[in-house]
Design a protein around this motif. Structure first.
Motif, PDB file in Angstrom:
ATOM      1  N   ASP A  35      11.849  37.935  39.388  1.00  0.00           N
ATOM      2  CA  ASP A  35      11.352  37.133  38.258  1.00  0.00           C
ATOM      3  C   ASP A  35      12.236  37.285  37.017  1.00  0.00           C
ATOM      4  O   ASP A  35      11.761  37.641  35.948  1.00  0.00           O
ATOM      5  CB  ASP A  35       9.900  37.551  37.955  1.00  0.00           C
ATOM      6  N   VAL A  36      13.515  36.987  37.178  1.00  0.00           N
ATOM      7  CA  VAL A  36      14.485  37.142  36.078  1.00  0.00           C
ATOM      8  C   VAL A  36      14.810  35.789  35.461  1.00  0.00           C
ATOM      9  O   VAL A  36      15.088  34.820  36.177  1.00  0.00           O
ATOM     10  CB  VAL A  36      15.795  37.807  36.596  1.00  0.00           C
ATOM     11  N   SER A  37      14.772  35.731  34.110  1.00  0.00           N
ATOM     12  CA  SER A  37      15.229  34.543  33.381  1.00  0.00           C
ATOM     13  C   SER A  37      16.332  34.969  32.436  1.00  0.00           C
ATOM     14  O   SER A  37      16.197  35.981  31.733  1.00  0.00           O
ATOM     15  CB  SER A  37      14.087  33.928  32.571  1.00  0.00           C
ATOM     16  N   CYS A  38      17.440  34.221  32.432  1.00  0.00           N
ATOM     17  CA  CYS A  38      18.550  34.561  31.546  1.00  0.00           C
ATOM     18  C   CYS A  38      19.475  33.357  31.440  1.00  0.00           C
ATOM     19  O   CYS A  38      19.338  32.395  32.201  1.00  0.00           O
ATOM     20  CB  CYS A  38      19.316  35.778  32.065  1.00  0.00           C
ATOM     21  N   ALA A  39      20.383  33.412  30.469  1.00  0.00           N
ATOM     22  CA  ALA A  39      21.342  32.325  30.298  1.00  0.00           C
ATOM     23  C   ALA A  39      22.643  32.884  29.764  1.00  0.00           C
ATOM     24  O   ALA A  39      22.644  33.888  29.048  1.00  0.00           O
ATOM     25  CB  ALA A  39      20.767  31.294  29.329  1.00  0.00           C
ATOM     26  N   ILE A  40      23.747  32.234  30.129  1.00  0.00           N
ATOM     27  CA  ILE A  40      25.066  32.639  29.616  1.00  0.00           C
ATOM     28  C   ILE A  40      25.743  31.407  29.030  1.00  0.00           C
ATOM     29  O   ILE A  40      25.860  30.369  29.699  1.00  0.00           O
ATOM     30  CB  ILE A  40      25.955  33.234  30.729  1.00  0.00           C
ATOM     31  N   ALA A  41      26.176  31.538  27.775  1.00  0.00           N
ATOM     32  CA  ALA A  41      26.873  30.430  27.105  1.00  0.00           C
ATOM     33  C   ALA A  41      28.368  30.721  27.037  1.00  0.00           C
ATOM     34  O   ALA A  41      28.797  31.868  27.231  1.00  0.00           O
ATOM     35  CB  ALA A  41      26.311  30.263  25.693  1.00  0.00           C
ATOM     36  N   ALA A  42      29.152  29.693  26.749  1.00  0.00           N
ATOM     37  CA  ALA A  42      30.609  29.830  26.681  1.00  0.00           C
ATOM     38  C   ALA A  42      30.982  30.967  25.743  1.00  0.00           C
ATOM     39  O   ALA A  42      30.382  31.145  24.686  1.00  0.00           O
ATOM     40  CB  ALA A  42      31.222  28.523  26.182  1.00  0.00           C
ATOM     41  N   GLY A  43      31.968  31.736  26.162  1.00  0.00           N
ATOM     42  CA  GLY A  43      32.519  32.774  25.301  1.00  0.00           C
ATOM     43  C   GLY A  43      31.741  34.081  25.280  1.00  0.00           C
ATOM     44  O   GLY A  43      32.210  35.050  24.696  1.00  0.00           O
ATOM     45  N   GLN A  44      30.581  34.138  25.905  1.00  0.00           N
ATOM     46  CA  GLN A  44      29.806  35.387  25.853  1.00  0.00           C
ATOM     47  C   GLN A  44      30.429  36.465  26.737  1.00  0.00           C
ATOM     48  O   GLN A  44      31.037  36.169  27.758  1.00  0.00           O
ATOM     49  CB  GLN A  44      28.354  35.136  26.278  1.00  0.00           C
ATOM     50  N   ARG A  45      30.249  37.689  26.302  1.00  0.00           N
ATOM     51  CA  ARG A  45      30.767  38.857  27.052  1.00  0.00           C
ATOM     52  C   ARG A  45      29.591  39.751  27.360  1.00  0.00           C
ATOM     53  O   ARG A  45      28.993  40.323  26.453  1.00  0.00           O
ATOM     54  CB  ARG A  45      31.720  39.676  26.179  1.00  0.00           C
ATOM     55  N   ILE A  46      29.251  39.891  28.622  1.00  0.00           N
ATOM     56  CA  ILE A  46      28.034  40.602  29.001  1.00  0.00           C
ATOM     57  C   ILE A  46      28.360  41.723  29.986  1.00  0.00           C
ATOM     58  O   ILE A  46      29.070  41.493  30.980  1.00  0.00           O
ATOM     59  CB  ILE A  46      27.027  39.623  29.641  1.00  0.00           C
ATOM     60  N   ARG A 191      41.233  39.382  27.246  1.00  0.00           N
ATOM     61  CA  ARG A 191      42.277  38.573  26.577  1.00  0.00           C
ATOM     62  C   ARG A 191      42.354  37.192  27.211  1.00  0.00           C
ATOM     63  O   ARG A 191      42.448  36.165  26.539  1.00  0.00           O
ATOM     64  CB  ARG A 191      43.646  39.248  26.692  1.00  0.00           C
ATOM     65  N   ALA A 192      42.332  37.167  28.546  1.00  0.00           N
ATOM     66  CA  ALA A 192      42.409  35.879  29.258  1.00  0.00           C
ATOM     67  C   ALA A 192      41.195  35.022  28.907  1.00  0.00           C
ATOM     68  O   ALA A 192      41.311  33.810  28.698  1.00  0.00           O
ATOM     69  CB  ALA A 192      42.481  36.122  30.770  1.00  0.00           C
ATOM     70  N   ALA A 193      40.032  35.658  28.801  1.00  0.00           N
ATOM     71  CA  ALA A 193      38.810  34.910  28.471  1.00  0.00           C
ATOM     72  C   ALA A 193      38.859  34.410  27.032  1.00  0.00           C
ATOM     73  O   ALA A 193      38.415  33.305  26.734  1.00  0.00           O
ATOM     74  CB  ALA A 193      37.587  35.783  28.706  1.00  0.00           C
ATOM     75  N   ASP A 194      39.429  35.222  26.130  1.00  0.00           N
ATOM     76  CA  ASP A 194      39.586  34.772  24.737  1.00  0.00           C
ATOM     77  C   ASP A 194      40.436  33.514  24.691  1.00  0.00           C
ATOM     78  O   ASP A 194      40.159  32.574  23.955  1.00  0.00           O
ATOM     79  CB  ASP A 194      40.304  35.853  23.901  1.00  0.00           C
TER      80      ASP A 194
END
Ligand SMILES: Nc1ncnc2c1ncn2[C@@H]1O[C@H](COP(=O)(O)OP(=O)(O)OP(=O)(O)O)[C@@H](O)[C@H]1O
Length: 228
Positions: A35-46, A191-194
Motif C-alpha cells: 500500500d505505497v503511494s509516492c511520486a517522482i518529479a523531474a530533477g529529484q534526487r531520492i 553530474r549526468a543527471a544535472d
C-alpha cells in the motif's frame, strides 16, 4: 505524500497509487511492497533506504515498470506522450550488473542506444564518453567475464546513463565498490543527471551515498516513509 502527488501531478515522471507487490511461493506469501503511494518529479534526487528485505528492489521494479503491482496503479504521466519514447525515458542500474556476456564492454554500453534507434557513430561516441567518465575506457574491448564486480557495476552505470534517461533507477549501484570509487560513481551519476535534468532514485545501504541525495525514502516491511 498525497499533497506531493496532487501538487505536481502531470509533471511527475512516475506516480504510484496504493501499490502493493505480493509474492506467492507455495503456501506462503510475502508482502514485499504494501500500500505505497509516492511520486517522482523531474530533477529529484531520492535515496531509498531500509533493511535488507524491506522491499526496496521490489518498489524500484514497480516504479520502473519491470513488474506489475498486485494492487494499486503505477503511471508515468510525463512520459506517456507521443514525443517521449518510453524505452528511452527510464533506465536501470541493477543490483547485479547484468552485462551481456558475448559483447565487449563498449558494445554493452552502446546496445541500449542502438536498440532505441540511435545512429551507430553517435552511439559509439557517447558510449566511449560514458566509459571514460566512469574510468572504464581502458577496458572497452574486454568481455564482461574479464571484469571485477565493481568494474562491471561502473560499466552498468555508463550503459544506463548513455541513453540520457529522464528517470534513472539504481539498485545499490555502489554495493561492490570501495568507498572512494563508490562515491565517485554517485557523483558521476548526479553530474549526468544535472546535465539532463533527470530524476534519480538510488536504493542504498550506504549513508554517505544517501547523504548526497535531496530526499530520503525509508522502507520498512514493505511500507514507505518519505522525509521532506
Ligand atoms: N521473486 C520473489 N519471489 C518471492 N519472494 C520475493 C521475490 N523477490 C523478493 N522477494 C521477497 O520480498 C521481500 C522484499 O525483497 P526486496 O528484494 O524487494 O528487498 P530489498 O529491500 O531490496 O532487499 P536487499 O536490500 O537485500 O536487496 C523479501 O522478503 C524477499 O524475500
Amino acid at each position: 505524500m498525497q499533497a506531493e502527488i496532487n501538487g505536481i501531478d502531470k509533471k511527475n515522471l512516475v506516480e504510484a497509487f496504493a501499490v502493493s507487490c505480493t509474492y506467492h511461493a507455495g503456501d506462503s506469501c510475502v508482502a514485499a511492497v504494501a500500500d505505497v503511494s509516492c511520486a517522482i518529479a523531474a530533477g529529484q534526487r531520492i535515496a531509498l533506504v531500509g533493511a535488507s528485505g524491506s522491499g526496496k528492489t521490489s518498489l524500484l521494479h514497480l516504479l520502473g515498470g519491470l513488474i506489475s503491482p498486485t494492487a494499486g496503479t503505477v503511471r508515468w504521466p510525463a512520459m506517456e506522450t507521443k514525443q517521449a519514447n518510453l524505452l528511452r525515458s527510464r533506465s536501470f542500474i541493477f543490483q547485479n550488473p547484468s552485462l551481456l556476456p558475448p559483447l565487449t564492454i563498449l558494445e554493452n554500453t552502446e546496445l541500449p542506444m542502438l536498440l532505441t534507434g540511435e545512429g551507430e557513430a553517435l552511439a559509439r561516441l557517447r558510449a566511449q564518453n560514458e566509459l571514460e567518465q566512469v574510468g572504464m575506457i581502458a577496458l572497452a574491448n574486454k568481455l564482461p567475464e574479464e571484469l571485477s564486480g565493481g568494474q562491471a557495476q561502473r560499466v552498468a552505470a555508463a550503459r544506463a546513463l548513455s541513453i540520457r534517461p529522464a528517470l534513472l533507477l539504481a539498485d545499490e549501484p555502489t554495493g561492490q565498490l570501495d568507498r572512494q570509487t563508490g562515491l565517485e560513481l554517485i557523483d558521476r551519476i548526479l553530474r549526468a543527471a544535472d546535465y539532463t535534468g533527470a530524476a534519480v532514485i538510488i536504493a542504498t545501504h550506504d549513508e554517505d551515498v544517501a547523504a548526497r541525495m535531496q530526499r530520503i525514502w525509508r522502507m520498512s516491511r514493505g511500507k514507505l516513509e518519505v522525509d521532506h
